[in-house]
Each structure stands twice: as C-alpha cells, then as structure tokens.
Design a protein around this motif. Structure first.
Motif, PDB file in Angstrom:
ATOM      1  N   ALA A 473     -25.675 -19.206   4.275  1.00  0.00           N
ATOM      2  CA  ALA A 473     -24.321 -19.496   4.745  1.00  0.00           C
ATOM      3  C   ALA A 473     -24.330 -19.784   6.245  1.00  0.00           C
ATOM      4  O   ALA A 473     -23.582 -20.648   6.721  1.00  0.00           O
ATOM      5  N   ASP A 474     -25.167 -19.071   6.985  1.00  0.00           N
ATOM      6  CA  ASP A 474     -25.309 -19.349   8.426  1.00  0.00           C
ATOM      7  C   ASP A 474     -25.815 -20.775   8.636  1.00  0.00           C
ATOM      8  O   ASP A 474     -25.324 -21.509   9.499  1.00  0.00           O
ATOM      9  N   GLN A 475     -26.824 -21.166   7.835  1.00  0.00           N
ATOM     10  CA  GLN A 475     -27.387 -22.514   7.970  1.00  0.00           C
ATOM     11  C   GLN A 475     -26.361 -23.565   7.558  1.00  0.00           C
ATOM     12  O   GLN A 475     -26.256 -24.623   8.191  1.00  0.00           O
ATOM     13  N   ASN A 476     -25.609 -23.286   6.509  1.00  0.00           N
ATOM     14  CA  ASN A 476     -24.570 -24.219   6.065  1.00  0.00           C
ATOM     15  C   ASN A 476     -23.534 -24.432   7.162  1.00  0.00           C
ATOM     16  O   ASN A 476     -23.059 -25.558   7.366  1.00  0.00           O
ATOM     17  N   GLU A 477     -23.195 -23.384   7.881  1.00  0.00           N
ATOM     18  CA  GLU A 477     -22.249 -23.504   8.996  1.00  0.00           C
ATOM     19  C   GLU A 477     -22.821 -24.407  10.082  1.00  0.00           C
ATOM     20  O   GLU A 477     -22.112 -25.274  10.624  1.00  0.00           O
ATOM     21  N   ARG A 478     -24.101 -24.233  10.384  1.00  0.00           N
ATOM     22  CA  ARG A 478     -24.733 -25.088  11.399  1.00  0.00           C
ATOM     23  C   ARG A 478     -24.767 -26.544  10.928  1.00  0.00           C
ATOM     24  O   ARG A 478     -24.506 -27.471  11.715  1.00  0.00           O
ATOM     25  N   ASP A 479     -25.085 -26.750   9.648  1.00  0.00           N
ATOM     26  CA  ASP A 479     -25.105 -28.110   9.097  1.00  0.00           C
ATOM     27  C   ASP A 479     -23.717 -28.732   9.147  1.00  0.00           C
ATOM     28  O   ASP A 479     -23.560 -29.924   9.462  1.00  0.00           O
ATOM     29  N   TYR A 480     -22.717 -27.926   8.821  1.00  0.00           N
ATOM     30  CA  TYR A 480     -21.332 -28.409   8.846  1.00  0.00           C
ATOM     31  C   TYR A 480     -20.940 -28.846  10.250  1.00  0.00           C
ATOM     32  O   TYR A 480     -20.351 -29.927  10.436  1.00  0.00           O
ATOM     33  N   GLN A 481     -21.268 -28.026  11.227  1.00  0.00           N
ATOM     34  CA  GLN A 481     -20.930 -28.364  12.613  1.00  0.00           C
ATOM     35  C   GLN A 481     -21.668 -29.628  13.062  1.00  0.00           C
ATOM     36  O   GLN A 481     -21.098 -30.479  13.766  1.00  0.00           O
ATOM     37  N   GLN A 482     -22.903 -29.782  12.632  1.00  0.00           N
ATOM     38  CA  GLN A 482     -23.664 -30.986  12.963  1.00  0.00           C
ATOM     39  C   GLN A 482     -23.039 -32.216  12.304  1.00  0.00           C
ATOM     40  O   GLN A 482     -22.960 -33.294  12.919  1.00  0.00           O
ATOM     41  N   PHE A 483     -22.573 -32.041  11.073  1.00  0.00           N
ATOM     42  CA  PHE A 483     -21.929 -33.135  10.345  1.00  0.00           C
ATOM     43  C   PHE A 483     -20.618 -33.538  11.021  1.00  0.00           C
ATOM     44  O   PHE A 483     -20.353 -34.735  11.224  1.00  0.00           O
ATOM     45  N   VAL A 484     -19.802 -32.563  11.377  1.00  0.00           N
ATOM     46  CA  VAL A 484     -18.533 -32.855  12.049  1.00  0.00           C
ATOM     47  C   VAL A 484     -18.782 -33.558  13.378  1.00  0.00           C
ATOM     48  O   VAL A 484     -18.081 -34.513  13.736  1.00  0.00           O
ATOM     49  N   ALA A 485     -19.804 -33.106  14.107  1.00  0.00           N
ATOM     50  CA  ALA A 485     -20.140 -33.752  15.380  1.00  0.00           C
ATOM     51  C   ALA A 485     -20.552 -35.201  15.163  1.00  0.00           C
ATOM     52  O   ALA A 485     -20.213 -36.086  15.972  1.00  0.00           O
ATOM     53  N   ALA A 486     -21.275 -35.457  14.057  1.00  0.00           N
ATOM     54  CA  ALA A 486     -21.691 -36.832  13.744  1.00  0.00           C
ATOM     55  C   ALA A 486     -20.481 -37.712  13.451  1.00  0.00           C
ATOM     56  O   ALA A 486     -20.455 -38.888  13.815  1.00  0.00           O
ATOM     57  N   VAL A 487     -19.465 -37.137  12.816  1.00  0.00           N
ATOM     58  CA  VAL A 487     -18.231 -37.887  12.551  1.00  0.00           C
ATOM     59  C   VAL A 487     -17.493 -38.164  13.848  1.00  0.00           C
ATOM     60  O   VAL A 487     -17.063 -39.286  14.124  1.00  0.00           O
ATOM     61  N   ARG A 488     -17.356 -37.128  14.671  1.00  0.00           N
ATOM     62  CA  ARG A 488     -16.610 -37.273  15.922  1.00  0.00           C
ATOM     63  C   ARG A 488     -17.273 -38.268  16.871  1.00  0.00           C
ATOM     64  O   ARG A 488     -16.598 -38.969  17.628  1.00  0.00           O
ATOM     65  N   SER A 489     -18.598 -38.360  16.795  1.00  0.00           N
ATOM     66  CA  SER A 489     -19.319 -39.270  17.690  1.00  0.00           C
ATOM     67  C   SER A 489     -19.311 -40.707  17.178  1.00  0.00           C
ATOM     68  O   SER A 489     -19.723 -41.628  17.894  1.00  0.00           O
ATOM     69  N   GLY A 490     -18.877 -40.906  15.943  1.00  0.00           N
ATOM     70  CA  GLY A 490     -18.886 -42.244  15.359  1.00  0.00           C
ATOM     71  C   GLY A 490     -20.141 -42.568  14.588  1.00  0.00           C
ATOM     72  O   GLY A 490     -20.255 -43.654  13.998  1.00  0.00           O
ATOM     73  N   ARG A 491     -21.088 -41.635  14.547  1.00  0.00           N
ATOM     74  CA  ARG A 491     -22.325 -41.863  13.805  1.00  0.00           C
ATOM     75  C   ARG A 491     -22.036 -41.945  12.299  1.00  0.00           C
ATOM     76  O   ARG A 491     -22.705 -42.696  11.565  1.00  0.00           O
ATOM     77  N   VAL A 492     -21.062 -41.178  11.840  1.00  0.00           N
ATOM     78  CA  VAL A 492     -20.690 -41.121  10.435  1.00  0.00           C
ATOM     79  C   VAL A 492     -19.205 -41.453  10.324  1.00  0.00           C
ATOM     80  O   VAL A 492     -18.384 -40.920  11.069  1.00  0.00           O
ATOM     81  N   ALA A 493     -18.860 -42.343   9.390  1.00  0.00           N
ATOM     82  CA  ALA A 493     -17.468 -42.714   9.178  1.00  0.00           C
ATOM     83  C   ALA A 493     -16.801 -41.743   8.207  1.00  0.00           C
ATOM     84  O   ALA A 493     -17.402 -41.335   7.212  1.00  0.00           O
ATOM     85  N   ALA A 494     -15.565 -41.356   8.484  1.00  0.00           N
ATOM     86  CA  ALA A 494     -14.832 -40.430   7.611  1.00  0.00           C
ATOM     87  C   ALA A 494     -13.353 -40.771   7.606  1.00  0.00           C
ATOM     88  O   ALA A 494     -12.790 -41.168   8.626  1.00  0.00           O
ATOM     89  N   VAL A 495     -12.758 -40.634   6.441  1.00  0.00           N
ATOM     90  CA  VAL A 495     -11.315 -40.803   6.290  1.00  0.00           C
ATOM     91  C   VAL A 495     -10.781 -39.464   5.783  1.00  0.00           C
ATOM     92  O   VAL A 495     -11.123 -39.041   4.672  1.00  0.00           O
ATOM     93  N   GLU A 496      -9.982 -38.800   6.574  1.00  0.00           N
ATOM     94  CA  GLU A 496      -9.490 -37.460   6.216  1.00  0.00           C
ATOM     95  C   GLU A 496      -8.155 -37.545   5.486  1.00  0.00           C
ATOM     96  O   GLU A 496      -7.393 -38.495   5.646  1.00  0.00           O
ATOM     97  N   GLY A 497      -7.895 -36.515   4.672  1.00  0.00           N
ATOM     98  CA  GLY A 497      -6.614 -36.403   4.010  1.00  0.00           C
ATOM     99  C   GLY A 497      -6.449 -37.222   2.749  1.00  0.00           C
ATOM    100  O   GLY A 497      -5.333 -37.358   2.235  1.00  0.00           O
ATOM    101  N   VAL A 498      -7.524 -37.799   2.215  1.00  0.00           N
ATOM    102  CA  VAL A 498      -7.432 -38.602   1.000  1.00  0.00           C
ATOM    103  C   VAL A 498      -8.043 -37.837  -0.180  1.00  0.00           C
ATOM    104  O   VAL A 498      -9.148 -37.352  -0.061  1.00  0.00           O
TER     105      VAL A 498
END
Length: 498
Positions: A473-498
């Motif tokens: 669960a600790d690692q999943n949290e780190r992965d999640y934060q890395q994923f969110v950072a990738a979205v915020r930086s534009g590296r990964v595209a995301a559409v929220e709320g759908v």
C-alpha cells in the motif's frame, strides 16, 4: 483451442499433506513479510503506457482520469504493475486457477440461473493458473488501501486486512476436510450472508450490555446500519436486469427501442459514421455500414460456443441495436460494446455485453494460457472459479480476427459494495466474505489439502501477508503520486469526471 486430455494422477490425502508440508518448509508463511520493491523495478507510468498502445486512443485519457480519483482507484487499474511486482515474491509451488485481479471491488452479488442472489468473484479478465499467493496478496492489499482511503486508523486498517487473510486460511482448512463434490457445490447466497449479519448484530448487541458499553453500543449501531445497507443493496441488485437497463440506456423511436447516445460513455453504432469513421476504417478495418452485419456475424459465432439448450434459448432473441460502452477502471480503453436484443416484443429486452479480452497481465511472468482465444480463457477461468456462472457466457473473435472477445449479460441482478464511506466493522465483515470466497475458488481448481497444510493452523501467514499488504500500500501510494505528477506535467493525458 480445447485443452487436450491428460493422464490424471490421484494422490492420497497423506501424499497431498506431505506435499503441503514440503511447501511450508521451503516457503514458510513468514517469508511473505518484509516485501520491498526490486532495485530494477520498471517505471509504473511506463507500464501503464505500454498497456495503452492497443487501447482506444480517445478513451485512454478517460481511464487515466478514473485512476486519478484516489490511490484506491489507481490500484484498481494497476493490475499490470502489481503483476510485475508479484513475480519476485515467495511462492510455495501450489497453483490454482487465479482470478488474477482479486481486489475487493471485483467481488459482488449477481443472480444464479435459479434466480437466487449469490456472492462471488465477478471479474476474470486476468484469470490464469498460477501461485495461489498472488490472488491473496492482491486481495489483502486492496483492503489496506481501501481502509486508508476511508480514513481508518492504522489498527482498524490492519484488522480489516488480517480478517481477509484469516478468512482465506480458515476457509481453506474447512475445504481441506470436505468431499470433492461438497467443495464444488459450496457457495455463499443471500440467506447465508443475512444469517451471518444477524449473528454479528446479535454479538454486538450482547457486547453492548457488557462492561465496555460505550464503545460496544457504537459498534452495535454500526452493525445495524451495515445490515440495513446490505438489505437495501440486495433489493437494488434485484432490480438490475435488462428491463431496468432499457429504462436507462434505451429510448423509443418510431415504435421501436434503440440505445441512447451518451458520448463518450455510450455511442450507438448509428453515430459511428460521423464519430468513428476514420477509426473504423483504420483500426477496425470496417466501414460504418459494415458494423451491424459484422456484429450479427459475430453473434452467430458466439452462439456456437454456448451449450445447446442455451443456444436454443438465445435464438428466440434478435439484435435490434448495438453501441460502444465504456466500463470499469482498468478495462477502460479496451474495446467494449453492448447489444440490445428483443424477444417476444419491445418489452422483452436482453442486453448482452461484449468485452475485449487481451492477454492476462500475468502471462508476462507465468506460462501462457492453453487457450489461443483470450475470450475463451476468460470464460473457462470464470466457469472454474465461480460457484455458478451466467448462462450466456461465450466467446468469439472481433472485426479484426487477432482481437478476442467474451460475451455475457450486461446486468443480471449485479451489485457491488460502495467501499468509500464504509466503517471498519462493515469492511471487516466484507473482508471475511471475500477471503472465504477466494479460498472456495482456489479449492475448486487447486489442492485445498496441500494449501491448508502449507498455510498452517497458526496466524503466521495472516501476519506476514498483512505486512506485505501494508508495504505494498505504501508503494501504491508512491506510484499514485508519480502517476498524478505525470498527468500534471503533461506527460500523461487525463480527462477527469467521466
């Protein structure tokens, strides 16, 4: 491809116990504790990106948006990541048919052919034979992540997680002492669940009269609330059938029902000529005008995979419409469709779902499936793991013969729990249900006697897997934060709320 007949061996119970003892010696229950990520662990964002290459490009951002909601929703979509991590974990060499993605949201209720609500596993996209520990760890970690997501204390989160593993171990001991047919017929229906909940309420009520009344009275209130919600959820599940789906997904036009256009979640075939023309011709290899004839061709091929009596039943229905429909979290972006069929008249609908089956995330680390069609892999795995399965389960190929699909009813009294907002007592009760159910699934396909001896009668396995779950669960949290950072930086595209 149908599995070839092999010479079966029939070891005695003593020989099976000896196998379990040897497995316990080579892989002690305590060896599952102390997990840490591999030094050469792949970038989790890259692993997700690799999965996306075969998915619908316009839906990939929707998948990412759903995974961004919380560490728990991220975990639901991260089966590929965890499969990579599990390949280096200790295993005892006792295989069973795996669900492959046994997180807590992949357990729920649905109708048996006898129209009884049963509780069971309900997602098999990743099913494959493999080490039983993989499923147990995927399940346990999901409870730790859910508990944290709900704001539970560390002690309550640990208790919920341990309850899931303990239930698995104790149920396996129960199945180890049962006859072969008794295991096969074992199931958890709504009456079993109601009886267990009544016992829980009675126990908390009795405790509320004891010396620690304040805390016990609070637990009694929580137990009664959980019981009330469970009854309400069962009542709601009973209404979820094709007729209810028609009220949500259908509209009457010129005296006939058709599927409502609700882009991007539901897009009927009639809209594809303008919305997906280039995609159809480029990725699907068909024109818009060829889609419905192709679906009807696939429908005939799918019917051939059913038992004769069920094929006869389905022949009473005709296809009237079809649409692309987005489903789930981890599945978003794979090709998924719904088909509206009509029986005696427009008020006699049947909705079927067609889901793409790609290779299991476990196949990168375990032997490949014996089935060449991944739709058949999913269907055969589901039939082996579930106590009772949808009568319309079948498989076929797609417009592109390299793509595989499985068919099932869209809604057949299906229901699942809403994890968010659950209290510790309710989630702990649910953890016990999931642990028992997973053990029953593994006992049907594996060797419960050997697995029981390997797990042991003490709590060493429970404690070790709970430790793994907390670390993961600790690692999943780190992965999640890395994923969110990738979205915020534009590296990964995301559409929220759908």
């Amino acid at each position: 491809m149908t599995a070839m007949a092999t010479q079966q061996t029939h070891p005695s119970v003593d020989e099976r116990r000896a196998r379990g003892e040897k497995a316990r010696e080579t892989t002690p229950p305590s060896s599952h504790a102390g997990w840490c990520p591999a030094t050469d662990r792949p970038d989790p964002v890259e692993l997700l990106a690799e999965q996306n290459t075969s998915r619908e490009p316009d839906l990939v951002p929707v998948r990412h948006g759903r995974m961004m909601v919380s560490p728990f929703t991220f975990y639901r979509g991260a089966a590929r990541i965890m499969a990579t991590d599990l390949k280096d974990t200790p295993v005892a060499g006792l295989d069973a048919q795996l669900c492959g993605d046994a997180h807590l949201s992949n357990f729920g209720v649905f109708a048996s052919p006898e129209r009884r609500l049963v509780f069971d596993l309900n997602d098999f996209d990743e099913t494959l034979p493999g080490p039983f520990e993989y499923d147990v760890k995927r399940m346990a970690a999901s409870f730790t992540i859910a508990g944290r997501n709900n704001g539970f204390s560390a002690a309550d989160t640990r208790a919920v997680t341990t309850a899931s593993v303990r239930a698995y171990r104790e149920a396996m001991a129960e199945f180890a002492g049962m006859g072969t047919m008794d295991i096969w017929y074992a199931h958890m229906d709504e009456d079993t669940i109601k009886d267990a909940m009544r016992r829980t309420v009675a126990e908390t009520k009795k405790a509320a009269k004891g010396p620690k009344q304040k805390g016990a009275k609070r637990e009694e209130k929580v137990a009664k609330d959980a019981q009330r919600k469970a009854v309400k959820a069962a009542e709601k599940a009973r209404t979820r059938d094709s007729l209810q789906a028609l009220s949500k997904l259908g509209e009457m036009v010129d005296g006939a029902y058709r599927i409502v256009n609700q882009p991007p979640i539901v897009v009927p075939v009639r809209e594809w000529a303008t919305t997906y023309r280039s995609a159809l011709e480029g990725r699907y290899g068909v024109t818009a005008e060829e889609v419905m004839p192709a679906i009807r061709d696939q429908f005939r091929a799918y019917r051939a995979t059913l038992q004769p009596d069920r094929r006869h039943l389905l022949e009473h229905f005709e296809i009237v419409d079809a649409a692309r429909k987005v489903v789930g979290v981890g599945s978003v972006g794979t090709r998924a469709f719904i088909v509206l069929l009509q029986g005696r008249d427009a008020r006699d609908p049947l909705f079927l779902q067609i889901k793409e089956a790609t290779s299991s995330v476990l196949e990168g680390h375990l032997p490949r499936s014996r089935y060449r069609n991944h739709g058949e892999r999913v269907v055969q795995g589901q039939r082996l793991l579930q106590a009772t399965s949808d009568i319309y389960l079948g498989w076929t190929k797609g417009f592109d013969a390299r793509r595989h699909f499985y068919w099932r009813q869209l809604r057949d009294m299906k229901g699942s729990i809403v994890v968010e907002g659950m209290k510790p007592l309710g989630l702990e009760f649910f953890a016990g249900m999931c642990g028992w159910t997973l053990a029953r699934a593994h006992a049907r396909s594996g060797d419960p006697v050997a697995i029981d001896v390997c797990l042991g009668a003490d709590e060493a396995f429970d404690a070790a897997v709970t430790d793994f779950a907390e670390r993961y669960a600790d690692q999943n949290e780190r992965d999640y934060q890395q994923f969110v950072a990738a979205v915020r930086s534009g590296r990964v595209a995301a559409v929220e709320g759908v």
